[in-house]
Design a protein around this motif. Structure first.
Motif, PDB file in Angstrom:
ATOM      1  N   LEU A  12      -5.785   9.174  -0.731  1.00 15.22           N
ATOM      2  CA  LEU A  12      -5.378   8.614  -2.015  1.00 15.22           C
ATOM      3  C   LEU A  12      -5.454   9.642  -3.127  1.00 15.22           C
ATOM      4  CD1 LEU A  12      -7.094   5.134  -1.787  1.00 15.22           C
ATOM      5  CD2 LEU A  12      -4.696   5.675  -1.446  1.00 15.22           C
ATOM      6  N   SER A  15      -2.314  11.651  -3.682  1.00 15.52           N
ATOM      7  CA  SER A  15      -1.108  10.889  -3.990  1.00 15.52           C
ATOM      8  C   SER A  15      -0.556  11.257  -5.356  1.00 15.52           C
ATOM      9  CB  SER A  15      -1.437   9.395  -3.958  1.00 15.52           C
ATOM     10  OG  SER A  15      -0.315   8.656  -4.355  1.00 15.52           O
ATOM     11  N   ALA A  17       1.241   9.516  -7.134  1.00 14.18           N
ATOM     12  CA  ALA A  17       1.257   8.325  -7.984  1.00 14.18           C
ATOM     13  C   ALA A  17       0.039   8.286  -8.889  1.00 14.18           C
ATOM     14  CB  ALA A  17       1.311   7.072  -7.126  1.00 14.18           C
ATOM     15  N   ILE A 140      -7.482   0.677  -2.876  1.00 14.84           N
ATOM     16  CA  ILE A 140      -6.115   0.925  -2.399  1.00 14.84           C
ATOM     17  C   ILE A 140      -5.117   0.168  -3.260  1.00 14.84           C
ATOM     18  CG2 ILE A 140      -4.524   0.506  -0.469  1.00 14.84           C
ATOM     19  CD1 ILE A 140      -6.903   1.142   1.398  1.00 14.84           C
ATOM     20  N   GLU A 141      -5.453  -1.071  -3.613  1.00 21.37           N
ATOM     21  CA  GLU A 141      -4.569  -1.843  -4.493  1.00 21.37           C
ATOM     22  C   GLU A 141      -4.405  -1.148  -5.834  1.00 21.37           C
ATOM     23  OE1 GLU A 141      -5.890  -5.877  -4.930  1.00 21.37           O
ATOM     24  OE2 GLU A 141      -5.773  -6.253  -2.773  1.00 21.37           O
ATOM     25  N   ALA A 143      -4.758   2.049  -6.477  1.00 20.35           N
ATOM     26  CA  ALA A 143      -4.041   3.313  -6.298  1.00 20.35           C
ATOM     27  C   ALA A 143      -2.560   3.094  -6.057  1.00 20.35           C
ATOM     28  CB  ALA A 143      -4.647   4.097  -5.146  1.00 20.35           C
ATOM     29  N   THR A 144      -2.195   2.000  -5.428  1.00 24.43           N
ATOM     30  CA  THR A 144      -0.788   1.763  -5.108  1.00 24.43           C
ATOM     31  C   THR A 144      -0.105   0.849  -6.107  1.00 24.43           C
ATOM     32  OG1 THR A 144      -1.395  -0.054  -3.633  1.00 24.43           O
ATOM     33  CG2 THR A 144      -1.157   2.138  -2.641  1.00 24.43           C
ATOM     34  N   ASN A 146       0.868   1.380  -9.034  1.00 23.42           N
ATOM     35  CA  ASN A 146       1.852   2.052  -9.869  1.00 23.42           C
ATOM     36  C   ASN A 146       2.989   2.674  -9.064  1.00 23.42           C
ATOM     37  OD1 ASN A 146       2.397   2.361 -12.531  1.00 23.42           O
ATOM     38  ND2 ASN A 146       1.396   4.340 -12.733  1.00 23.42           N
ATOM     39  N   LEU A 147       3.012   2.444  -7.770  1.00 20.39           N
ATOM     40  CA  LEU A 147       4.081   2.999  -6.950  1.00 20.39           C
ATOM     41  C   LEU A 147       5.382   2.264  -7.221  1.00 20.39           C
ATOM     42  CD1 LEU A 147       2.268   3.441  -3.528  1.00 20.39           C
ATOM     43  CD2 LEU A 147       2.865   5.214  -5.170  1.00 20.39           C
ATOM     44  N   SER A 149       8.816   0.327  -6.547  1.00 13.85           N
ATOM     45  CA  SER A 149       9.213  -0.640  -5.530  1.00 13.85           C
ATOM     46  C   SER A 149      10.320  -0.055  -4.659  1.00 13.85           C
ATOM     47  CB  SER A 149       9.717  -1.927  -6.200  1.00 13.85           C
ATOM     48  OG  SER A 149      10.289  -2.767  -5.240  1.00 13.85           O
TER      49      SER A 149
END
Length: 155
Positions: A12, A15, A17, A140-141, A143-144, A146-147, A149
């Motif tokens: 992470l 990443s 992101a 994890i939620e 960190a992800t 802002n990814l 769609s």
């Protein structure tokens, strides 16, 4: 399992992101503290260990009747004979140790103590494991969140 949990933060951290700014509109909602983790009483009940021990003994006796002579003949590269088809794990065990079944019963009885200790260790560690997995899921939620769609139209 522990090594996997140590690798997740490294994955992470790399990443891209995480380098993107988070706008207040897309910031995830605060995460509520987890509820108290209760270990089911069945895990700590000595009767459970006795039932598991009885099941292990019954399964071992059933497996002793498993015919394996044909497999042995195939592994040796020869056709199976009538004696091969009738050979079971019990027969092979008796050929190597005359007290095979008695020793097996003794080992199963001794293993009940180890099973009971293992169940107690799992029951003691379960709340910490669940908490750590929950925390990892929340991280994890975050960190992800802002990814982009994958369904978002490309320009």
């Amino acid at each position: 399992m522990r090594s996997f949990l140590m690798v997740v933060p490294l994955l992470l951290a790399a990443s891209p992101a995480l380098a993107q700014p988070v706008s207040p509109a897309t910031r995830p909602a605060p995460i509520a503290p987890p509820e108290t983790i209760v270990v089911p009483p069945q895990l700590t009940d000595p009767a459970t260990v006795d039932r598991i021990g009885g099941m292990m003994q019954a399964m071992s006796k059933a497996l002793l009747n498993l015919p394996v002579g044909e497999i042995e003949a195939a592994a040796q590269g020869r056709p199976a004979t009538r004696a091969d088809r009738a050979r079971t794990i019990r027969d092979i065990g008796r050929a190597t140790d005359p007290d095979f079944e008695r020793n097996l019963d003794r080992q199963l009885a001794d293993s009940r103590i180890a099973v009971q200790a293992g169940i107690k260790a799992v029951a003691a560690a379960l709340p910490a494991v669940i908490k750590d997995l929950t925390d990892a899921g929340h991280e994890i939620e975050k960190a992800t969140a802002n990814l982009p769609s994958p369904n978002y139209p490309k320009r």
